[in-house]
Design an enzyme around this catalytic site. Structure first.
Site, PDB file in Angstrom:
ATOM      1  N   SER A 119       0.967  -1.175  -0.102  1.00 46.78           N
ATOM      2  CA  SER A 119      -0.074   0.039   0.108  1.00 46.78           C
ATOM      3  C   SER A 119       0.937   1.308   0.043  1.00 46.78           C
ATOM      4  CB  SER A 119      -0.840  -0.144   1.154  1.00 46.78           C
ATOM      5  OG  SER A 119      -2.131   0.885   1.018  1.00 46.78           O
ATOM      6  N   ASP A 178      -9.880  -3.900  -5.272  1.00 46.25           N
ATOM      7  CA  ASP A 178      -9.110  -2.926  -4.568  1.00 46.25           C
ATOM      8  C   ASP A 178      -9.407  -1.497  -5.447  1.00 46.25           C
ATOM      9  OD1 ASP A 178      -7.635  -1.169  -3.516  1.00 46.25           O
ATOM     10  OD2 ASP A 178      -5.697  -2.241  -3.651  1.00 46.25           O
ATOM     11  N   HIS A 223      -8.117  -4.823  -1.156  1.00 45.90           N
ATOM     12  CA  HIS A 223      -7.015  -4.132  -0.708  1.00 45.90           C
ATOM     13  C   HIS A 223      -6.209  -4.692   0.648  1.00 45.90           C
ATOM     14  CE1 HIS A 223      -4.159  -0.746  -0.797  1.00 45.90           C
ATOM     15  NE2 HIS A 223      -4.403  -0.608   0.694  1.00 45.90           N
TER      16      HIS A 223
END
Length: 297
Positions: free
Chosen positions: A144, A239, A269
């Site tokens: 991320s 995501d 995600h």
């Protein structure tokens, strides 16, 4: 940065910090032993604490080294959320893993995290002999927000020529901070990332909107990607960040960068932390396998 932005970001730190450090019980790799120590690296943006994960005593020494950057929207400082990944990679890829506790916004916004991420990695590359790792065989990766920092580190390393990572791991990265989060779609009704949360992250991390298109902030908007290290790009079907990750993989490949791109189906995600477990384990094992190949060849 406005008081309102700061207030919201600190609220997110308090509300989500502990939640985001929780990893699915069956993804914790509790059977993998943990051999760690703490080090402190001085940078031009302040000192950075890192946790060093060592491979088994039977591993060849000095072992190659992998630098890991955790996620958390550039706002949540919880490097321990990657403990399971770091332990697994150290044991399976036979490398030393450096888990970096970089500074976060709103207290330390851009460019502080980028500066710290790059300078820690440069220090790791330069100080292998004294620390019993091989700094010439180095890879970098993250998850991320940490994957965004990975892209920034690799870009800076290319431009400065101080060291050359053998592999970069880009896992579920925000790569276009300029685009309105509301336009980032997911095929499911309630994906993990909401536009509101993404706006809080971006506003806290990049208080000057003029920086949003900078290639160290939005690597996906850069048009000069040639010469970057080989990449493993992982995206998740559900995501909101999938499209920009897919596009980055294609752009790297078009620029002549060797790319392995894997989009995992039916997951959202941060699935490498929250599951589903089979997909999470498969993705983490893919990271370890590619690191072992890249660092031992």
């Amino acid at each position: 940065m406005s008081f309102r932005t700061t207030f919201k970001a600190v609220g997110v730190q308090l509300l989500l910090g502990r939640v985001m450090s929780r990893v699915h019980r069956d993804l914790r790799f509790t059977d993998v032993p943990k051999r760690t120590e703490s080090i402190r690296v001085e940078t031009g943006a302040g000192p950075v604490t890192c946790t060093v994960y060592r491979p088994s005593a039977a591993a060849a020494t000095p072992a190659p080294v992998y630098v890991n950057f955790h996620g958390g929207g550039f706002v949540i400082a919880r490097p321990q959320q990657d403990d399971h990944i770091c332990r697994y990679i150290a044991a399976t890829a036979g490398c030393v893993v450096i888990n970096v506790d970089y500074a976060v916004a709103p207290q330390r916004p851009y460019p502080v995290p980028v500066t710290q991420a790059y300078e820690v990695t440069a220090w790791v590359a330069e100080n292998g002999i004294a620390n019993n790792w091989d700094g010439s065989r180095l890879a970098v990766g993250g998850h991320s927000a940490g994957a965004n920092l990975t892209a920034a580190v690799c870009r800076t390393a290319r431009d400065r020529g101080a060291f050359t990572p053998r592999l970069q791991i880009i896992d579920s990265a925000p790569l276009d901070q300029l685009a309105d989060p509301a336009g980032k779609q997911s095929p499911i009704a309630k994906p993990l990332l909401t536009p509101q949360l993404m706006r809080v992250f971006t506003a806290a991390y990049v208080p000057d909107s003029a920086d949003l298109a900078h290639p160290l902030v939005s690597p996906g908007l850069a048009d000069d990607l040639a010469g970057l290290p080989p990449a493993l790009v992982i995206t998740a079907e559900n995501d909101r960040l999938r499209d920009e990750g897919d596009a980055y993989a294609k752009a790297l490949e078009a620029a002549g960068v060797p790319v392995t791109h894997r989009c995992f189906e039916g997951v959202d995600h941060y699935f490498t932390h929250t599951g589903p477990v089979p997909a999470g384990k498969e993705a983490i094992d893919l990271m370890a396998t590619m690191l072992r190949t890249a660092l031992t060849s």
